[in-house]
Write an enzyme that holds these catalytic residues in place. Structure first.
Site, PDB file in Angstrom:
ATOM      1  CG  HIS A 156      29.531  58.091  68.407  1.00 22.79           C
ATOM      2  ND1 HIS A 156      28.495  57.245  68.110  1.00 22.79           N
ATOM      3  CD2 HIS A 156      29.912  57.788  69.679  1.00 22.79           C
ATOM      4  CE1 HIS A 156      28.251  56.467  69.156  1.00 22.79           C
ATOM      5  NE2 HIS A 156      29.104  56.776  70.114  1.00 22.79           N
ATOM      6  CB  SER A 277      42.700  69.345  40.888  1.00 18.28           C
ATOM      7  OG  SER A 277      41.772  69.995  40.051  1.00 18.28           O
ATOM      8  CE  LYS A 283      41.089  69.091  46.121  1.00 18.43           C
ATOM      9  NZ  LYS A 283      39.921  68.716  45.305  1.00 18.43           N
ATOM     10  CD  GLU A 290      40.233  60.256  47.209  1.00 12.41           C
ATOM     11  OE1 GLU A 290      39.103  60.632  46.914  1.00 12.41           O
ATOM     12  OE2 GLU A 290      41.265  60.851  46.841  1.00 12.41           O
ATOM     13  CE1 TYR A 317      36.861  21.887  36.874  1.00 14.41           C
ATOM     14  CE2 TYR A 317      35.622  20.981  35.026  1.00 14.41           C
ATOM     15  CZ  TYR A 317      36.400  21.983  35.571  1.00 14.41           C
ATOM     16  OH  TYR A 317      36.733  23.073  34.805  1.00 14.41           O
ATOM     17  CD  GLN A 322      37.640  27.527  32.097  1.00 15.78           C
ATOM     18  OE1 GLN A 322      38.125  26.435  31.815  1.00 15.78           O
ATOM     19  NE2 GLN A 322      37.051  28.291  31.203  1.00 15.78           N
TER      20      GLN A 322
HETATM   21  N1  ARG Z   1      40.371  24.954  32.411  1.00 18.14           N
HETATM   22  C1  ARG Z   1      39.732  24.097  33.319  1.00 18.14           C
HETATM   23  C2  ARG Z   1      39.449  24.813  34.636  1.00 18.14           C
HETATM   24  O1  ARG Z   1      40.044  25.795  34.845  1.00 18.14           O
HETATM   25  C3  ARG Z   1      40.573  22.902  33.587  1.00 18.14           C
HETATM   26  C4  ARG Z   1      39.829  21.692  34.008  1.00 18.14           C
HETATM   27  C5  ARG Z   1      39.020  21.198  32.887  1.00 18.14           C
HETATM   28  N2  ARG Z   1      38.384  19.942  33.181  1.00 18.14           N
HETATM   29  C6  ARG Z   1      37.380  19.491  32.449  1.00 18.14           C
HETATM   30  N3  ARG Z   1      36.893  18.371  32.797  1.00 18.14           N
HETATM   31  N4  ARG Z   1      36.876  20.181  31.448  1.00 18.14           N
HETATM   32  O2  ARG Z   1      38.652  24.414  35.408  1.00 18.14           O
END
Ligand code: ARG
Length: 457
Positions: A156, A277, A283, A290, A317, A322
């Site tokens: 504490h 400072s 200082k 920090e 994907y 990205q």
């Molecule tokens: N610049 C893209 C990323 O970083 C690469 C992959 C792009 N793929 C796509 N199907 N557009 O994710």
């Protein structure tokens, strides 16, 4: 510039949309990994009979010349390129003509970027492990030099029991050792190659994914192509591990800030790791500590950004992904920069043992030992605890410490008190008597130092 995928479109991409879409200003960082992956991909295509020897030689030569020119600065990134993958491929085609257009056979940018980021983060994570080892070593050495420095241990933020500065520092060694294993664990789990997953479904070509994986130092391939292109778990694990590192550095920073204040003055930071400072001539500010404390929030933010980015996207994907890179690059750079100044800051920090000892003398931190003294003479601990509480209150009223109270005064509280009590409650014996494993006792601290040294091997 004409896009590689322009064939399907009638109109060019809007300029603002193009800039918004482009990632080259941050993913160019991965050019070495991108080219390395492409070289292995081309070699595999050739071994599998998908490219012929001439094609391979051209591609190999072209990619290596791009790598050399990027390394030397002879070639600059084209900031109009969509990303690093498109840039390298376009440059290759510029250099070797149609041969360059064969490189992307049996590959997609989806598995390409997944590969590049794994390769890149594997290198960076290993850098972080090395820096952590260096820090553990520096902190351990500081502990080794200060095994006799008695200071108050706190709970504490109230003075609690005497400990040594060495014991306190070794607590940080244990945290940092765990941090190392956390990064190592993540590395183990992420060390599988996504290349060959292609866009998401795999490929019709007779490729050899294992060959590429092996040549790039992976333990195997991602076993499901959809997962291969969608998985960013390793980013989260690494950012989680980095967040924990920062949390530890931040706690340590907070203590260094307190210790270097005039209220404590347990340590003096080296001039080269403090600032002055603009107005107050006296200082000497612990800015580095920090900033480390302050930058911890960014790394937590990077972890949150990645978790949140991934939570709602369907397989496989999506362009959202990205966003993984800026977050993990920022987390990585922040941890590296923090460690790089934290290490020498701790190394050059001078403990002021006299002030630690003085602070340990106040605050009745030997009260537990006084109660233990009575307990060892047969009194139940709870009763001893109560008597010592009354004694402490009396000392506070008289503005004295426990060792300044006369035996006569002690005897009024219990007949069990004898002259040997003074030896029992001296700070040195409070520390020396702590014999349990992991405690602040001198032997235990030696054992902890040996443990840390063993782990560092
Ligand atoms: N610049 C893209 C990323 O970083 C690469 C992959 C792009 N793929 C796509 N199907 N557009 O994710």
């Amino acid at each position: 510039m004409d896009k590689m995928w322009a064939g399907r479109f009638e109109k060019a991409l809007d300029k603002q949309a193009d800039d918004f879409n482009s990632s080259i200003h941050f993913d160019s960082k991965m050019y070495k990994q991108d080219i390395r992956g492409s070289l292995e991909h081309a070699l595999m295509l050739t071994t599998c009979g998908i490219l012929n020897q001439t094609e391979y030689e051209k591609i190999n030569e072209g990619l290596n010349s791009i790598l050399d020119d990027l390394d030397s600065g002879a070639l600059a990134f084209d900031m109009d390129a969509e990303d690093i993958h498109m840039f390298v491929e376009a440059e290759l085609t510029k250099r070797i003509g149609d041969y360059g257009k064969k490189l992307h056979t049996a590959r997609s940018r989806n598995d390409q970027v997944a590969l590049d980021l794994r390769l890149y983060m594997r290198d960076e994570a290993n850098k972080i492990i090395n820096l952590l080892c260096e820090l553990v070593c520096v902190v351990k050495d500081k502990a080794k030099e200060n095994q006799d420095a008695i200071m108050p241990g706190y709970t504490h933020l109230q003075r609690a029991q005497p400990i040594t500065f060495a014991h306190h520092l070794l607590a940080y060694c244990m945290m940092l050792l765990r941090d190392i294993t956390r990064v190592q664990d993540a590395l183990k789990r992420m060390n599988y190659s996504p290349l060959g997953s292609c866009a998401l479904a795999g490929t019709t070509y007779p490729t050899n994914r294992d060959m590429v994986a092996k040549n790039l130092g992976f333990d195997g391939v991602c076993m499901n192509s959809i997962d291969g292109v969608s998985d960013r778990d390793y980013c989260i694990e690494l950012e989680g591990a980095f967040s924990t590192i920062m949390m530890h550095l931040s706690r340590f920073s907070e203590e260094i800030i307190l210790w270097s204040s005039w209220e404590f003055k347990f340590v003096e930071l080296d001039d080269s790791y403090t600032t002055g400072s603009s107005i107050m001539p006296q200082k000497k500010n612990p800015d580095m500590a920090e900033l480390v404390r302050g930058k911890t929030g960014r790394v937590y933010g990077d972890l949150m950004a990645t978790l949140t980015m991934l939570k709602g996207i369907p397989l496989a994907y999506n362009k959202d992904m990205q966003e993984d890179k800026e977050a993990i690059f920022d987390a990585t750079e922040t941890v590296i920069k923090c460690l790089e100044v934290f290490i020498p800051m701790v190394k050059t920090m001078t403990p002021i043992k006299g002030n630690m000892y003085k602070a340990a003398g106040k605050g009745f931190i030997n009260a537990t030992d006084l109660a233990d003294y009575l307990t060892k003479k047969g009194m139940p601990f709870r009763s001893a605890y109560k008597i010592v509480g009354t004694i402490v209150a009396e000392c506070i009223r008289n503005d004295i410490t426990l060792d300044q109270m006369s035996l006569e005064a002690y005897k009024k509280h219990s007949d069990l008190f004898e002259n040997d009590l003074y030896e029992e409650i001296s700070l040195e014996s409070c520390v020396a008597k702590r014999i349990s494993k992991g405690s602040t006792g001198y032997d235990s601290v030696k054992e902890q130092i040996a443990y840390v040294e063993e782990q560092l091997k």
